[in-house]
Design a protein around this motif. Structure first.
Motif, PDB file in Angstrom:
ATOM      1  N   ILE A  41     -13.982 -15.255  16.954  1.00  0.00           N
ATOM      2  CA  ILE A  41     -12.712 -15.234  16.237  1.00  0.00           C
ATOM      3  C   ILE A  41     -12.333 -13.760  16.099  1.00  0.00           C
ATOM      4  O   ILE A  41     -13.175 -12.928  15.767  1.00  0.00           O
ATOM      5  CB  ILE A  41     -12.799 -15.958  14.873  1.00  0.00           C
ATOM      6  CG1 ILE A  41     -11.430 -15.988  14.180  1.00  0.00           C
ATOM      7  CG2 ILE A  41     -13.835 -15.349  13.945  1.00  0.00           C
ATOM      8  CD1 ILE A  41     -11.336 -16.987  13.028  1.00  0.00           C
ATOM      9  N   LEU A  43      -9.995 -11.214  14.214  1.00  0.00           N
ATOM     10  CA  LEU A  43      -9.227 -11.211  12.965  1.00  0.00           C
ATOM     11  C   LEU A  43      -8.432  -9.918  12.829  1.00  0.00           C
ATOM     12  O   LEU A  43      -8.832  -8.883  13.359  1.00  0.00           O
ATOM     13  CB  LEU A  43     -10.198 -11.356  11.789  1.00  0.00           C
ATOM     14  CG  LEU A  43     -10.980 -12.681  11.787  1.00  0.00           C
ATOM     15  CD1 LEU A  43     -12.237 -12.571  10.932  1.00  0.00           C
ATOM     16  CD2 LEU A  43     -10.089 -13.816  11.293  1.00  0.00           C
ATOM     17  N   THR A  90     -15.400 -11.976   5.863  1.00  0.00           N
ATOM     18  CA  THR A  90     -15.497 -13.370   5.428  1.00  0.00           C
ATOM     19  C   THR A  90     -14.183 -13.913   4.871  1.00  0.00           C
ATOM     20  O   THR A  90     -13.738 -15.001   5.255  1.00  0.00           O
ATOM     21  CB  THR A  90     -16.621 -13.531   4.386  1.00  0.00           C
ATOM     22  OG1 THR A  90     -17.840 -13.115   4.992  1.00  0.00           O
ATOM     23  CG2 THR A  90     -16.755 -14.966   3.917  1.00  0.00           C
ATOM     24  N   ALA A  93     -11.848 -14.670   7.629  1.00  0.00           N
ATOM     25  CA  ALA A  93     -12.251 -15.859   8.397  1.00  0.00           C
ATOM     26  C   ALA A  93     -11.855 -17.128   7.633  1.00  0.00           C
ATOM     27  O   ALA A  93     -11.381 -18.094   8.228  1.00  0.00           O
ATOM     28  CB  ALA A  93     -13.750 -15.825   8.673  1.00  0.00           C
ATOM     29  N   TYR A  97      -9.297 -19.977   8.829  1.00  0.00           N
ATOM     30  CA  TYR A  97      -9.770 -21.371   8.848  1.00  0.00           C
ATOM     31  C   TYR A  97      -8.762 -22.292   8.159  1.00  0.00           C
ATOM     32  O   TYR A  97      -8.408 -23.354   8.676  1.00  0.00           O
ATOM     33  CB  TYR A  97     -11.135 -21.404   8.151  1.00  0.00           C
ATOM     34  CG  TYR A  97     -11.781 -22.760   8.001  1.00  0.00           C
ATOM     35  CD1 TYR A  97     -12.560 -23.300   9.016  1.00  0.00           C
ATOM     36  CD2 TYR A  97     -11.639 -23.488   6.815  1.00  0.00           C
ATOM     37  CE1 TYR A  97     -13.187 -24.532   8.853  1.00  0.00           C
ATOM     38  CE2 TYR A  97     -12.257 -24.719   6.645  1.00  0.00           C
ATOM     39  CZ  TYR A  97     -13.027 -25.240   7.678  1.00  0.00           C
ATOM     40  OH  TYR A  97     -13.637 -26.451   7.509  1.00  0.00           O
ATOM     41  N   PHE A 111     -17.974 -19.675  13.666  1.00  0.00           N
ATOM     42  CA  PHE A 111     -17.284 -18.508  14.220  1.00  0.00           C
ATOM     43  C   PHE A 111     -18.161 -17.255  14.153  1.00  0.00           C
ATOM     44  O   PHE A 111     -18.924 -17.091  13.205  1.00  0.00           O
ATOM     45  CB  PHE A 111     -16.029 -18.180  13.406  1.00  0.00           C
ATOM     46  CG  PHE A 111     -14.953 -19.223  13.495  1.00  0.00           C
ATOM     47  CD1 PHE A 111     -14.352 -19.514  14.708  1.00  0.00           C
ATOM     48  CD2 PHE A 111     -14.545 -19.913  12.357  1.00  0.00           C
ATOM     49  CE1 PHE A 111     -13.357 -20.478  14.788  1.00  0.00           C
ATOM     50  CE2 PHE A 111     -13.546 -20.883  12.430  1.00  0.00           C
ATOM     51  CZ  PHE A 111     -12.952 -21.162  13.649  1.00  0.00           C
ATOM     52  N   TYR A 113     -17.666 -12.845  14.692  1.00  0.00           N
ATOM     53  CA  TYR A 113     -16.694 -11.778  14.906  1.00  0.00           C
ATOM     54  C   TYR A 113     -17.434 -10.455  14.964  1.00  0.00           C
ATOM     55  O   TYR A 113     -18.588 -10.343  14.535  1.00  0.00           O
ATOM     56  CB  TYR A 113     -15.646 -11.739  13.778  1.00  0.00           C
ATOM     57  CG  TYR A 113     -16.252 -11.524  12.403  1.00  0.00           C
ATOM     58  CD1 TYR A 113     -16.536 -12.623  11.579  1.00  0.00           C
ATOM     59  CD2 TYR A 113     -16.577 -10.249  11.942  1.00  0.00           C
ATOM     60  CE1 TYR A 113     -17.112 -12.435  10.329  1.00  0.00           C
ATOM     61  CE2 TYR A 113     -17.149 -10.060  10.701  1.00  0.00           C
ATOM     62  CZ  TYR A 113     -17.414 -11.154   9.898  1.00  0.00           C
ATOM     63  OH  TYR A 113     -17.998 -10.978   8.663  1.00  0.00           O
ATOM     64  N   GLU A 137     -19.866 -17.078  10.557  1.00  0.00           N
ATOM     65  CA  GLU A 137     -19.476 -17.943   9.441  1.00  0.00           C
ATOM     66  C   GLU A 137     -19.581 -19.391   9.902  1.00  0.00           C
ATOM     67  O   GLU A 137     -19.084 -19.746  10.971  1.00  0.00           O
ATOM     68  CB  GLU A 137     -18.033 -17.663   8.981  1.00  0.00           C
ATOM     69  CG  GLU A 137     -17.637 -16.192   8.833  1.00  0.00           C
ATOM     70  CD  GLU A 137     -18.283 -15.458   7.650  1.00  0.00           C
ATOM     71  OE1 GLU A 137     -18.890 -16.113   6.781  1.00  0.00           O
ATOM     72  OE2 GLU A 137     -18.173 -14.215   7.618  1.00  0.00           O
TER      73      GLU A 137
END
Ligand code: ATP
Ligand code: MG
Length: 433
Positions: A41, A43, A90, A93, A97, A111, A113, A137
């Motif tokens: 993922i 971000l 976190t 994420a 989500y 996921f 990252y 995560e």
């Protein structure tokens, strides 16, 4: 000449062996985490500050003291602080989500990252204002089996990049929404009664963040805390059995972990399991990874209640443990040429070799002359690069369908056939591929 522009304190250029080592750690993590079904993922680096104020907690060090705010160029004074550089992954994420609707449609998600994080801290060894984390995560899994898998994945990853035995993994449970409030009340009463003996930070935290007092490194605070009510005694039945089952599973999986009854984490979102990995030889900045369960965070940020947990690894600190020299030097070869014609031939053969030579753990570097140098200079460059071999494409040799293979260490030369089969056979033999 104009004055040099220098980088900002706490922001560094990373190159050479350290950069190679960071890249290698990230690649190894990707490879490792994918075996457990984790997907990447990516971000944003800029986020609304509110995400961390709500997610990480307004009274945590990160949000209280360590944020970098950004302006979009049109920001009004009263909005300064609305946007920030992310201090951790976190909360982002979790936001992603929820944005994707996974909480409603497909709760189980894994996921990983990696990337830069920003914290306005005093720079020192192992502590920078821009640093890098690798994180994972896991959403939608409530059972202790999930905690065990996440911790096992972290531990086996660390052991795959550093020889075992250099890490200590400690874990604890912070209780849950059922049992923690009562504990916090008891702790507050205890701390208030001992207020005068506590350091200034702890005194302030009695009201704002009493759990963090348990984490104070100050010796006089530690002495008082030995008498403090114990978190363990307040666990509800569900928290107790969750933790027991986790310890049991780690034992069965032969994952080395120690229960540390004093371990708390500085972020508000944790419930139940928290863990931290420290390494030898890093001095005061010895935490290389940390994580835990955050069953309340998805709901807190506006989603459907979803259990979740994860961790983040500090990549610079991990690189300090693994040491830059753990990166094996890549084998290199140089294609030297003696004229404009053979230079073109060298370029074509270099492309062929780059395509054909197998990567065994690491790729083979194939170099050609880009500076229009004479043969002697090219051989010097090859020597300086540490090339094991140079292929010399002389005009006469090439016209006869040959090339000279020069062993740079032994300074010996032999003619070999200039064909893909012969080159590949010789180079594989010689490079041990
Ligand atoms: P510390 O106690 O060292 O301040 P932390 O509790 O703030 O760490 P986390 O927020 O849990 O750290 O982040 C996970 C990991 O990221 C840490 O274990 C550490 O390896 C790394 N890390 C955190 N802050 C920094 C920083 N300023 N520079 C380099 N690495 C960092
Ligand atoms: Mg910190």
């Amino acid at each position: 000449m104009s004055a040099n522009v220098e980088s900002e304190r706490g922001f560094r250029d990373i190159l050479g062996a350290e950069a190679e080592s960071l890249e290698r750690l990230v690649a190894a993590a990707r490879n490792h985490f994918e075996r457990y079904g984790y997907r990447p993922i990516i971000l944003p680096v800029v986020e609304p500050t509110d995400l961390f104020a709500r997610g990480v907690g307004a009274t945590t060090d990160i949000v209280e003291k360590e944020m970098f705010f950004v302006s979009d160029g049109h920001t009004h004074a009263d909005q300064l602080g609305d946007l920030c550089l992310r201090p951790e992954g976190t909360a982002s994420a979790v936001r992603a989500y929820i944005d994707q609707g996974f909480d409603k449609s497909d709760p189980l998600q894994k996921f990983y990252y990696s990337g830069p994080m920003f914290r306005n801290e005093r720079p020192q060894k192992g502590r920078y204002r821009q640093f890098h984390q690798i994180g994972a995560e896991l959403f939608g899994a409530a059972l202790p089996a999930a905690d065990a898998e996440v911790i096992a994945m972290l531990r086996t990853y660390l052991e795959s990049v550093v020889s075992a035995g250099r890490f200590t993994l400690r874990l604890n449970s912070l209780g849950c929404a059922v049992c923690r409030p009562e504990y916090v009340r008891r702790l507050k009463t205890f701390l208030a009664a001992n207020r005068d003996a506590l350091c200034e930070d702890c005194r302030r935290r009695i009201e704002t963040n009493p759990l963090r007092v348990l984490d104070c490194k100050n010796e006089s605070c530690r002495a008082i805390l030995r008498e403090a009510p114990h978190l363990t005694d307040s666990w509800c039945e569900a928290c107790k059995s969750h933790f027991d089952s986790l310890l049991q599973r780690l034992k069965t999986r032969k994952v080395d972990a120690e229960w540390d009854q004093w371990l708390v984490r500085g972020l508000d979102y944790y419930t139940r399991t928290v863990f931290e990995v420290t390494a030898e030889g890093l001095g005061a900045q010895n935490a290389v990874a940390a994580g835990g369960r955050y069953d309340g965070l998805v709901e807190l940020l506006g989603g459907v209640p979803t259990p979740a947990l994860g961790f983040a690894i500090g990549v610079e600190r991990l690189a300090l443990v693994t040491g830059a020299n753990s990166v094996a030097p890549r084998p290199k070869i140089f294609l030297a040429s003696t004229s404009e014609t053979t230079r073109t031939t060298a370029e074509q053969w270099a492309d062929t070799l780059r395509r054909e030579l197998p990567a065994v753990g690491t790729s083979v570097e194939v170099w050609t002359d880009l500076g229009g140098q004479g043969l002697k200079r090219q051989l010097q460059q090859a020597g300086k690069l540490g090339c094991a071999f140079t292929l010399i494409l002389g005009d006469r040799e090439v016209s006869e369908g040959k090339v000279i293979l020069r062993d740079m260490k032994k300074s010996t030369q032999e003619d070999i056939e200039l064909s893909i089969e012969s080159l590949m056979r010789r180079l594989r033999e010689r490079l041990g591929l």
